[in-house]
Design an enzyme around this catalytic site. Structure first.
Site, PDB file in Angstrom:
ATOM      1  N   HIS A 100      22.635  42.090  32.983  1.00 21.40           N
ATOM      2  CA  HIS A 100      24.057  42.157  33.350  1.00 21.40           C
ATOM      3  C   HIS A 100      24.317  41.467  34.693  1.00 21.40           C
ATOM      4  O   HIS A 100      25.158  40.573  34.797  1.00 21.40           O
ATOM      5  CB  HIS A 100      24.495  43.624  33.422  1.00 21.40           C
ATOM      6  CG  HIS A 100      25.913  43.809  33.875  1.00 21.40           C
ATOM      7  ND1 HIS A 100      26.943  44.079  33.007  1.00 21.40           N
ATOM      8  CD2 HIS A 100      26.488  43.738  35.104  1.00 21.40           C
ATOM      9  CE1 HIS A 100      28.082  44.159  33.681  1.00 21.40           C
ATOM     10  NE2 HIS A 100      27.829  43.968  34.963  1.00 21.40           N
ATOM     11  N   GLU A 101      23.580  41.880  35.699  1.00 23.57           N
ATOM     12  CA  GLU A 101      23.817  41.321  37.027  1.00 23.57           C
ATOM     13  C   GLU A 101      23.487  39.836  37.064  1.00 23.57           C
ATOM     14  O   GLU A 101      24.143  39.063  37.763  1.00 23.57           O
ATOM     15  CB  GLU A 101      23.016  42.078  38.098  1.00 23.57           C
ATOM     16  CG  GLU A 101      23.427  43.537  38.282  1.00 23.57           C
ATOM     17  CD  GLU A 101      24.922  43.740  38.487  1.00 23.57           C
ATOM     18  OE1 GLU A 101      25.595  42.841  39.036  1.00 23.57           O
ATOM     19  OE2 GLU A 101      25.434  44.799  38.067  1.00 23.57           O
ATOM     20  N   HIS A 129      27.356  33.096  36.575  1.00 25.50           N
ATOM     21  CA  HIS A 129      28.765  32.745  36.762  1.00 25.50           C
ATOM     22  C   HIS A 129      28.937  32.081  38.134  1.00 25.50           C
ATOM     23  O   HIS A 129      29.704  31.129  38.292  1.00 25.50           O
ATOM     24  CB  HIS A 129      29.612  34.017  36.654  1.00 25.50           C
ATOM     25  CG  HIS A 129      31.057  33.804  36.324  1.00 25.50           C
ATOM     26  ND1 HIS A 129      31.966  34.831  36.310  1.00 25.50           N
ATOM     27  CD2 HIS A 129      31.765  32.699  36.009  1.00 25.50           C
ATOM     28  CE1 HIS A 129      33.158  34.355  35.988  1.00 25.50           C
ATOM     29  NE2 HIS A 129      33.067  33.069  35.802  1.00 25.50           N
TER      30      HIS A 129
END
Ligand SMILES: [Zn+2]
Length: 721
Positions: free
Chosen positions: A513-514, A520
């Site tokens: 997730h991180e 991004h």
């Protein structure tokens, strides 16, 4: 003034971050920010590394030289530098243009951004009393500083003049977005308000900033100070040995040598709630956790939350909105509170029904175990493990040996490599804020430099709870290419004697997730820093992080990376099958717990009266409206709901599930082709990851998928349909 600045400065501890590419690595900061040297006086520059040019490789912050005492003077100097830059924009006698006003504003405040990025990263991950005091003193100053800019009439006049002719300026899409964002930022800060209203907004913002700092510090204190001492080993002997050892260490640290201690840090409380048959111990820790900020002591957060809610209504009213949620959501993909409530209420009944079925299973397990018929919140996780074992025979501890932290990291890297061709080279010669951090250079398949990523894995007192990403430097390309530097922070169990850091399945998923947030930031390829990487609306920003989680539990991915830390054996097929069978297990609970918090957030922020609400009554009414069952409490109760009272997520906690709708629907694009389909990966990188906030989120999504997201893949994924 810039969005970057507001994001990093005001809501610094929230989850995100970012930066990126081409050009020689060292070029980054010095190329893009030549003004840094000029701003500072020679004496300040000599003594304070935060105010000098960083001659480190890749321009990473010189953590080895930065001392706690450097932050405050650096902030003061950076405020002054920013003011001087604004004054220069105002002194320009030429007609306002996009270049001399909008881009000039975008350039301004770079020193403040730089100081803020470092300070808030360290304040989140490795703080102490000195740093916390600085944070407390800087918060109102920052707020006043930013208000001075956004409430500056002459400046707004220039911005407005450019905005009014925006159609005729021949701007490209990204420039148009920058102009709109800048204009809206002034308007939303009250630029169109009367002098009296402006003054009041300024007071409200400053007070909110103080209260929010206090709220977060109270939660941290309540979390750190709560401890339960156990006298007899027999009371905890069904816990894993590593936890018993850690409990003995914690007791020794708390003057209880020879006993065992547990606290509210996740590596301590979670395994107790999951594995301890000692119901009394589970109850004590659960209640300690659930009562944080609600103990009637100096750290009580009820009055703070109430005052914040009332101030937010007042500010929303001044801005022409009925409530705070309406004011916040105006600029999100969701647009308004009705859309949010409509979505949450649509998912709620199916989730509640599933949770009730799960509760019945757990109640039966409790009865069979002890004869008791009063299933409680502190029983849920314990019997969930039992039922999980009975139904799926999946014991989290059986999985941990396959998820040693470095092994998971390699799985994360390998997935990013297969999707985007990225490679990772460890650079432990670079300065860090904690010796346990790992640092990697990220490169394209062809060897071009992309950026730097820092990992800070382990739980410790100096770190706030949870996991998050932030940026030490964002990608931009306004005055030369600036490459991103990002960080991922976790609260994983530290390695203890004889045992490395072994993650649970969900902790391993958190890594993916991180790292989705990190990608991004890393793969951003835009012109303006304030639109770079994770600078997107709240209800879009969790989308890239959640998408990336999907790969982890796919059998071919797990098989590739999840190897036993001692034997090197890949995870057995039988375990993979169990993981996937169990993936919808307990989703009623997870969804209800989450939606409970999301709806609680909306209850606080759809208030339309400026009277201070009674915090507990408000929470009770919110839970009664949706028929929350007694055995489940919202994922965050009001008095420790940092996201909405000490972070940037007020009226925004819904965004995780909003993003998840996009994530499930986006991942379906890979499932429809293949897991590492290069064309889909390329489209995803081009239209989502590289674009930051340069277009409205829904437009980016449609560019990628060819249509709006559909809700069905989410319901199917969670087993709610
Ligand atoms: Zn996230």
């Amino acid at each position: 003034m810039k969005k970057t600045l507001l994001a990093s400065a005001v809501s610094a501890f929230v989850l995100l971050g970012c930066t990126e590419k081409n050009q020689s690595p060292e070029a980054g900061l010095s190329d893009a920010k030549p003004e840094i040297q000029e701003i500072e006086s020679a004496t300040a520059a000599e003594v304070n590394p935060l105010l000098t040019e960083w001659k480190t490789d890749f321009g990473v912050p010189p953590f080895n030289l930065i001392q706690d005492s450097h932050y405050e003077p650096a902030f003061e100097a950076a405020f002054e530098a920013h003011k001087a830059e604004i004054a220069e924009i105002l002194a320009d006698t030429a007609e306002p243009t996009f270049a001399n006003t909008i881009e000039a504003l975008e350039r301004s405040g770079s020193s403040l951004t730089r100081v803020s990025n470092v300070f808030y990263a360290v304040n989140g991950a490795h703080s102490n009393d000195v740093i916390r005091d600085v944070a407390k003193r800087i918060a109102p100053k920052m707020s006043a500083h930013l208000s001075d800019i956004t409430l500056n009439e002459a400046l707004f006049k220039r911005v407005n003049a450019v905005y009014q002719q925006s159609k005729d300026l021949g701007l490209n899409a990204e420039q148009t977005r920058l102009l709109e964002n800048t204009y809206k930022q002034f308007v939303r800060a009250g630029a169109n308000l009367s002098e009296t209203d402006k003054q009041r907004v300024r007071e409200i913002d400053s007070r909110l900033s103080e209260l929010s700092q206090q709220f977060g510090q109270n939660v941290l204190k309540e979390t750190n100070e709560f401890i339960v001492i156990v006298d007899k080993l027999e009371d905890i002997e069904d816990l894993p040995q590593s936890l018993i050892n850690a409990a003995a260490d914690l007791a020794a640290k708390n003057d209880a040598e020879g006993k065992w201690a547990f606290n509210l840090a996740r590596p301590s409380i979670n395994p107790v709630l999951q594995y301890s048959s000692n119901r009394e111990l589970r109850k004590k820790l659960f209640e300690g956790y659930a009562m944080r900020g609600n103990n009637g002591n100096a750290e009580d957060n009820k009055a703070i939350a109430s005052e914040m809610a009332a101030l937010r209504v007042e500010r929303a009213n001044i801005m022409g909105h009925d409530n705070h949620a309406s004011f916040v959501l105006e600029r999100n993909v969701a647009e308004n509170p009705e859309n949010v409530m409509g979505l949450l209420d649509k998912i709620w009944p199916a989730a509640l029904q599933k949770a009730e079925l799960e509760a019945a299973d757990l109640q039966a397990a409790l009865k069979a175990d002890t004869g008791e018929t009063d299933l409680q919140g502190w029983d849920w996780r314990y019997y969930t493990e039992k039922v999980r074992k009975a139904k799926y025979d999946l014991d989290e501890n059986e999985l941990r040996p396959y998820f040693e932290v470095n092994i998971v990291r390699d799985g994360v890297f390998d997935t990013a490599n297969k999707l985007f061709g990225l490679t990772f080279t460890e650079r432990n010669d670079l300065p860090k804020w904690h010796e346990s951090q790992q640092v990697f250079e990220v490169k394209e398949a062809n060897g071009d430099h992309i950026g730097i990523v820092y990992f800070d894995y382990f739980a410790r007192d100096s770190k706030r709870g949870g996991a998050w990403m932030n940026h030490l430097r964002k990608q931009s390309n306004l005055d030369g290419y600036v490459h991103p530097i990002v960080t991922n922070n976790f609260n994983y169990p530290p390695a203890s004697e004889g045992s490395p850091s072994l993650l649970s399945l969900s902790e391993a998923e958190t890594f993916f997730h991180e790292f989705g947030h990190a990608l991004h930031g890393l793969l951003s390829d835009v012109t303006y820093e304030s639109l770079s990487g994770t600078s997107t609306p709240r209800d879009f920003v969790e989308f890239p992080s959640q998408v990336f989680e999907n790969w982890m539990t796919k059998p071919e991915v797990l098989k590739g990376f999840a190897k036993h830390y001692e034997t090197g054996e890949p995870i057995p097929d039988a375990l993979i099958e169990k993981i996937n069978k169990a993936s919808q297990f307990n989703q009623g609970f997870a969804t209800v717990e989450y939606l409970g918090a999301a709806l609680l957030d909306m209850s606080w922020h759809t208030l339309e009266s400026t009277d201070k609400p009674d915090a507990l009554a408000l929470e009770e009414a919110a839970m009664a409206r949706i028929g929350m069952i007694d055995e489940i409490i919202p994922r965050y109760r009001s008095t420790y709901f940092n996201h909405i009272f000490a972070g940037g997520y007020s009226s925004g906690y819904y965004s995780y599930i909003w993003s998840e709708i996009m994530d499930a629907d986006a991942f379906a694009a890979f499932e429809e082709t293949s897991l590492f389909d290069q064309e889909t990966a390329q489209k995803y990188r081009e239209h989502i990851l590289s674009k930051g906030g340069t277009k409205p989120g829904m437009d980016l999504y449609i560019d990628f998928r060819g249509r709006k997201p559909e809700i069905k893949p989410l319901l199917v994924k969670r087993g709610l349909e």
